[in-house]
Scaffold this motif. Sequence first.
Motif, PDB file in Angstrom:
ATOM      1  N   THR A   1      -4.355   0.542 -10.378  1.00 11.66           N
ATOM      2  CA  THR A   1      -5.030   0.771 -11.654  1.00 11.66           C
ATOM      3  C   THR A   1      -5.116   2.258 -11.963  1.00 11.66           C
ATOM      4  O   THR A   1      -4.911   2.685 -13.108  1.00 11.66           O
ATOM      5  N   THR A   2      -5.399   3.062 -10.932  1.00 14.99           N
ATOM      6  CA  THR A   2      -5.437   4.510 -11.123  1.00 14.99           C
ATOM      7  C   THR A   2      -4.081   5.038 -11.567  1.00 14.99           C
ATOM      8  O   THR A   2      -3.982   5.869 -12.485  1.00 14.99           O
ATOM      9  N   ALA A   3      -3.023   4.548 -10.922  1.00 16.99           N
ATOM     10  CA  ALA A   3      -1.673   4.989 -11.281  1.00 16.99           C
ATOM     11  C   ALA A   3      -1.327   4.577 -12.711  1.00 16.99           C
ATOM     12  O   ALA A   3      -0.761   5.367 -13.481  1.00 16.99           O
ATOM     13  N   THR A   4      -1.642   3.332 -13.082  1.00 19.89           N
ATOM     14  CA  THR A   4      -1.319   2.871 -14.439  1.00 19.89           C
ATOM     15  C   THR A   4      -2.106   3.649 -15.489  1.00 19.89           C
ATOM     16  O   THR A   4      -1.578   3.943 -16.574  1.00 19.89           O
ATOM     17  N   ASP A   5      -3.356   4.004 -15.187  1.00 19.73           N
ATOM     18  CA  ASP A   5      -4.152   4.796 -16.130  1.00 19.73           C
ATOM     19  C   ASP A   5      -3.535   6.176 -16.342  1.00 19.73           C
ATOM     20  O   ASP A   5      -3.465   6.671 -17.477  1.00 19.73           O
ATOM     21  N   LEU A   6      -3.074   6.799 -15.257  1.00 17.34           N
ATOM     22  CA  LEU A   6      -2.451   8.118 -15.378  1.00 17.34           C
ATOM     23  C   LEU A   6      -1.137   8.033 -16.149  1.00 17.34           C
ATOM     24  O   LEU A   6      -0.833   8.895 -16.981  1.00 17.34           O
ATOM     25  N   ILE A   7      -0.357   6.990 -15.879  1.00 18.24           N
ATOM     26  CA  ILE A   7       0.909   6.828 -16.599  1.00 18.24           C
ATOM     27  C   ILE A   7       0.648   6.592 -18.081  1.00 18.24           C
ATOM     28  O   ILE A   7       1.351   7.136 -18.947  1.00 18.24           O
ATOM     29  N   ALA A   8      -0.381   5.797 -18.394  1.00 19.14           N
ATOM     30  CA  ALA A   8      -0.723   5.567 -19.803  1.00 19.14           C
ATOM     31  C   ALA A   8      -1.171   6.867 -20.467  1.00 19.14           C
ATOM     32  O   ALA A   8      -0.837   7.130 -21.635  1.00 19.14           O
TER      33      ALA A   8
ATOM     34  N   ASP B   1       0.827  -1.200   0.000  1.00 19.38           N
ATOM     35  CA  ASP B   1       0.000   0.000   0.000  1.00 19.38           C
ATOM     36  C   ASP B   1       0.867   1.258   0.000  1.00 19.38           C
ATOM     37  O   ASP B   1       0.576   2.230  -0.712  1.00 19.38           O
ATOM     38  N   ARG B   2       1.940   1.246   0.798  1.00 22.14           N
ATOM     39  CA  ARG B   2       2.841   2.402   0.837  1.00 22.14           C
ATOM     40  C   ARG B   2       3.508   2.630  -0.520  1.00 22.14           C
ATOM     41  O   ARG B   2       3.608   3.770  -0.994  1.00 22.14           O
ATOM     42  N   VAL B   3       3.946   1.567  -1.153  1.00 20.82           N
ATOM     43  CA  VAL B   3       4.619   1.693  -2.448  1.00 20.82           C
ATOM     44  C   VAL B   3       3.659   2.207  -3.513  1.00 20.82           C
ATOM     45  O   VAL B   3       3.983   3.121  -4.285  1.00 20.82           O
ATOM     46  N   VAL B   4       2.448   1.657  -3.563  1.00 20.46           N
ATOM     47  CA  VAL B   4       1.479   2.077  -4.581  1.00 20.46           C
ATOM     48  C   VAL B   4       1.032   3.518  -4.336  1.00 20.46           C
ATOM     49  O   VAL B   4       0.835   4.287  -5.288  1.00 20.46           O
ATOM     50  N   ASP B   5       0.879   3.911  -3.077  1.00 28.02           N
ATOM     51  CA  ASP B   5       0.543   5.303  -2.789  1.00 28.02           C
ATOM     52  C   ASP B   5       1.646   6.247  -3.260  1.00 28.02           C
ATOM     53  O   ASP B   5       1.374   7.377  -3.699  1.00 28.02           O
ATOM     54  N   SER B   6       2.892   5.803  -3.173  1.00 31.69           N
ATOM     55  CA  SER B   6       3.991   6.634  -3.684  1.00 31.69           C
ATOM     56  C   SER B   6       3.904   6.767  -5.208  1.00 31.69           C
ATOM     57  O   SER B   6       4.275   7.803  -5.761  1.00 31.69           O
ATOM     58  N   TYR B   7       3.395   5.729  -5.882  1.00 33.04           N
ATOM     59  CA  TYR B   7       3.172   5.839  -7.324  1.00 33.04           C
ATOM     60  C   TYR B   7       2.187   6.971  -7.628  1.00 33.04           C
ATOM     61  O   TYR B   7       2.418   7.799  -8.520  1.00 33.04           O
ATOM     62  N   LEU B   8       1.084   7.004  -6.878  1.00 31.30           N
ATOM     63  CA  LEU B   8       0.080   8.041  -7.100  1.00 31.30           C
ATOM     64  C   LEU B   8       0.642   9.427  -6.821  1.00 31.30           C
ATOM     65  O   LEU B   8       0.336  10.389  -7.539  1.00 31.30           O
TER      66      LEU B   8
ATOM     67  N   LEU C   1       8.750   4.574 -15.337  1.00 34.47           N
ATOM     68  CA  LEU C   1       7.570   4.341 -14.488  1.00 34.47           C
ATOM     69  C   LEU C   1       6.816   3.094 -14.939  1.00 34.47           C
ATOM     70  O   LEU C   1       6.356   2.297 -14.102  1.00 34.47           O
ATOM     71  N   GLN C   2       6.669   2.929 -16.228  1.00 34.55           N
ATOM     72  CA  GLN C   2       5.949   1.757 -16.728  1.00 34.55           C
ATOM     73  C   GLN C   2       6.648   0.462 -16.323  1.00 34.55           C
ATOM     74  O   GLN C   2       5.980  -0.506 -15.941  1.00 34.55           O
ATOM     75  N   ARG C   3       7.977   0.446 -16.399  1.00 33.17           N
ATOM     76  CA  ARG C   3       8.712  -0.765 -15.999  1.00 33.17           C
ATOM     77  C   ARG C   3       8.563  -1.040 -14.510  1.00 33.17           C
ATOM     78  O   ARG C   3       8.627  -2.201 -14.089  1.00 33.17           O
ATOM     79  N   ALA C   4       8.371  -0.012 -13.698  1.00 32.13           N
ATOM     80  CA  ALA C   4       8.244  -0.199 -12.254  1.00 32.13           C
ATOM     81  C   ALA C   4       6.822  -0.535 -11.834  1.00 32.13           C
ATOM     82  O   ALA C   4       6.621  -1.272 -10.869  1.00 32.13           O
ATOM     83  N   VAL C   5       5.836   0.004 -12.539  1.00 30.16           N
ATOM     84  CA  VAL C   5       4.446  -0.069 -12.078  1.00 30.16           C
ATOM     85  C   VAL C   5       3.666  -1.183 -12.758  1.00 30.16           C
ATOM     86  O   VAL C   5       2.972  -1.966 -12.101  1.00 30.16           O
ATOM     87  N   TYR C   6       3.760  -1.284 -14.076  1.00 24.41           N
ATOM     88  CA  TYR C   6       2.896  -2.198 -14.814  1.00 24.41           C
ATOM     89  C   TYR C   6       3.013  -3.658 -14.378  1.00 24.41           C
ATOM     90  O   TYR C   6       2.000  -4.347 -14.220  1.00 24.41           O
ATOM     91  N   PRO C   7       4.247  -4.202 -14.177  1.00 27.96           N
ATOM     92  CA  PRO C   7       4.326  -5.631 -13.816  1.00 27.96           C
ATOM     93  C   PRO C   7       3.720  -5.964 -12.461  1.00 27.96           C
ATOM     94  O   PRO C   7       3.501  -7.140 -12.168  1.00 27.96           O
ATOM     95  N   LEU C   8       3.454  -4.957 -11.620  1.00 27.12           N
ATOM     96  CA  LEU C   8       2.906  -5.238 -10.294  1.00 27.12           C
ATOM     97  C   LEU C   8       1.436  -5.631 -10.348  1.00 27.12           C
ATOM     98  O   LEU C   8       0.890  -6.137  -9.367  1.00 27.12           O
ATOM     99  N   GLY C   9       0.792  -5.417 -11.491  1.00 29.36           N
ATOM    100  CA  GLY C   9      -0.629  -5.727 -11.594  1.00 29.36           C
ATOM    101  C   GLY C   9      -0.937  -7.195 -11.348  1.00 29.36           C
ATOM    102  O   GLY C   9      -1.879  -7.534 -10.628  1.00 29.36           O
ATOM    103  N   MET C  10      -0.146  -8.095 -11.930  1.00 29.05           N
ATOM    104  CA  MET C  10      -0.377  -9.525 -11.763  1.00 29.05           C
ATOM    105  C   MET C  10      -0.173  -9.987 -10.314  1.00 29.05           C
ATOM    106  O   MET C  10      -1.018 -10.709  -9.773  1.00 29.05           O
TER     107      MET C  10
END
Length: 376
Positions: free
Chosen positions: A284-291, A185-192, A232-241
């Motif tokens: 998902t919110t973070a990945t949408d913004l990055i996209a 949760d802390r890591v994903v919040d840092s993405y946002l 950012l994509q390399r750090a964030v996208y693979p975490l979805g699975m």
Amino acid sequence: MPSIPRMLQPGNRGPGRDTGHTVTPPVPAARAVVDCGVYVDGVRRHGSHDFRRALTQVRESGEGFVWLGLHHPDEHQMNDVAEAFGLHPLMVEDAVHAHQRPKLELYDDTVFLVLRTISYVDHDSLEVANDIVETGEIMVLAGRDFVITVRHGDHTHLTGVRQRLEHMADHLKLGPSAVVHAVADRVVDSYLAVVSDMESDVDEIEERVFSTTSSDVDIDVVYLFKREVLELQRAVYPLGMPLARLSGNKNTLDVSPVRFESPTMSANGKEIRRHFRDVADHLTTATDLIAEYDERLTTLLNAAATKVSIQQSTDMRKISSWAAIAAVPTAIAGIYGMNFDNMPELHWTYSYPVLLLIMVCICFTLWRTLRRNHWL
């Protein structure tokens, strides 16, 4: 013949002799420990614990778990930890060597989660910025009665996570799974937070590219942000699975969700899956913004390249126009500079001022025509 001591025999070097190699003594595992605590019923037991004694205490009492935090351990230090906790050698190898992509692996009853952390780099202006984001790495190893967090890099602070969890006894009662959730949760919040900070920069670049007052476009800035978005994509996208598996999503292809009903994580698997689903929604919110940023920057890159091409075309038209104007006096001066004796009006008194007037009139006519056609 007296015998030669073994230390002085040929092929053996005595004490103090230089062998050509400096042997560095191994650093104790305790040097890599940031914090180690024992938690029972969501409450931390008082005192600072050695991780071996802490694990022995938990397993002898049969209650609670150990939370061990490590920062950039070397191979020797991680092997000591692995020996105490019974970790798989492949987990140890990945924990020592950073630069892993986000992933989730199961080793019997131990969960191994890799997270990439990102941090926004403040900058005074876009022209002087060399990096927009910096990355780090966190590995989380969670078993039945322990959780180990391994940090690599300077942007992976988890102090606040431990302190916050220690004030949430009800959540910490869920066991090691609660720690895994808190770290994720802390890591994903840092993405946002990072993508939110980048929004103003992307807006500024967009304003510059489509500005009608600025003719010069620094395309290098667009390339810089495009590169950072790819990071950012390399750090964030693979975490979805991994988050899909932790949240119990059965729709993920070719993988099965993590069963929190097993003693690996928590007896209350349904509750912790709800928390992981919330983290997955934030991701998902973070990945949408990055996209969105990636799409906007691609458009800006094409627009900037087009604007540069148009500017170059405009400059070439101006250069060609001035060259055409300069060609008139050059041609006339070249003709009358051939030094022939029989040339029209060569010996006329007013030849020189008349030729100058003709050149000025022709040049002015060309300048006015080209300017009317927007070449100048």
